[in-house]
Design a protein around this motif. Structure first.
Motif, mmCIF file in Angstrom:
data_model
loop_
_atom_site.group_PDB
_atom_site.id
_atom_site.type_symbol
_atom_site.label_atom_id
_atom_site.label_comp_id
_atom_site.label_asym_id
_atom_site.label_seq_id
_atom_site.Cartn_x
_atom_site.Cartn_y
_atom_site.Cartn_z
ATOM 1 N N ARG A 38 -4.190 -4.694 -1.237
ATOM 2 C CA ARG A 38 -3.078 -4.976 -2.158
ATOM 3 C C ARG A 38 -1.797 -4.265 -1.718
ATOM 4 N NH1 ARG A 38 -7.142 -5.632 -6.034
ATOM 5 N NH2 ARG A 38 -6.995 -7.693 -6.975
ATOM 6 N N LYS A 39 -1.939 -3.026 -1.209
ATOM 7 C CA LYS A 39 -0.759 -2.298 -0.715
ATOM 8 C C LYS A 39 -0.126 -3.046 0.453
ATOM 9 C CE LYS A 39 -2.216 2.404 -1.885
ATOM 10 N NZ LYS A 39 -2.705 3.676 -1.327
ATOM 11 N N ILE A 40 -0.961 -3.538 1.351
ATOM 12 C CA ILE A 40 -0.473 -4.269 2.528
ATOM 13 C C ILE A 40 0.195 -5.576 2.099
ATOM 14 C CG2 ILE A 40 -1.208 -5.479 4.622
ATOM 15 C CD1 ILE A 40 -3.331 -3.240 4.964
ATOM 16 N N VAL A 41 -0.423 -6.280 1.154
ATOM 17 C CA VAL A 41 0.146 -7.542 0.670
ATOM 18 C C VAL A 41 1.476 -7.290 -0.032
ATOM 19 C CG1 VAL A 41 -0.175 -9.420 -0.984
ATOM 20 C CG2 VAL A 41 -2.030 -8.795 0.554
ATOM 21 N N SER A 42 1.558 -6.233 -0.847
ATOM 22 C CA SER A 42 2.832 -5.961 -1.541
ATOM 23 C C SER A 42 3.922 -5.552 -0.554
ATOM 24 C CB SER A 42 2.660 -4.914 -2.649
ATOM 25 O OG SER A 42 2.305 -3.673 -2.111
#
Length: 169
Positions: A142-146
């Motif tokens: 999720r951090k990478i996607v955000s």
């Protein structure tokens, strides 16, 4: 090596590392995202730094973009269109190291790998390993996607501003 490159940066997660053997070859990949905007991808073939990249780096970039887009769609994290390659590589530090029996380099300086079959190997290995990592570590994913989403928004805003200036002229 990835930790050392990112030592002065604010990192988003611990380095992701995987190593796979195929035929008589070995591929090792380590990636880590930081809060910066610069992309640092280093490719090595039989310990030779391929400064210009080559088929192994191209295969890695293709797989990374596809995995992040697929994960985003599957988890309904993607609001509009897909991320571009530049969006998903913003703030990325990656090392791709290959050990292969007969590397074919382009040019005299050996700074670009030319083995066409390597692209497919790297692509499939990175796709399976990263997909598995994302499923097992949803917080990191999720951090990478955000991070990619913020890069995408910035790219769209820059495009709108550029179009606006052109229309005014």
């Amino acid at each position: 090596f990835v930790k050392w490159i990112n030592k002065s940066k604010e990192v988003l997660h611990k380095p992701v590392y995987f190593k796979k053997d195929f035929d008589s070859s070995v591929i090792e990949v380590a990636i880590q995202y930081n809060s910066g905007y610069q992309e640092n991808i280093f490719g090595f073939v039989n310990t030779i730094n391929t400064v210009e990249g080559g088929t192994h780096v191209f295969g890695f970039k293709t797989a990374l973009t596809r995995v992040i887009n697929d994960y985003s769609k599957k988890k309904n994290l993607l609001k509009n269109e897909s991320f571009s390659g530049d969006d998903v590589r913003e703030g990325l530090t990656a090392i791709i190291s290959l050990k292969i029996p007969e590397p074919q380099f382009e040019g005299q300086t050996k700074t670009k790998l030319g083995n066409s079959e390597i692209k497919g190997f790297v692509d499939s290995i990175v796709t399976s390993a990263l997909s598995e990592f994302f499923e097992e570590n949803p917080n990191v994913a999720r951090k990478i996607v955000s991070k990619a989403e913020a890069a995408s928004k910035a790219r769209m805003a820059a495009k709108k501003a550029k179009d606006l200036v052109r229309r005014k002229n």
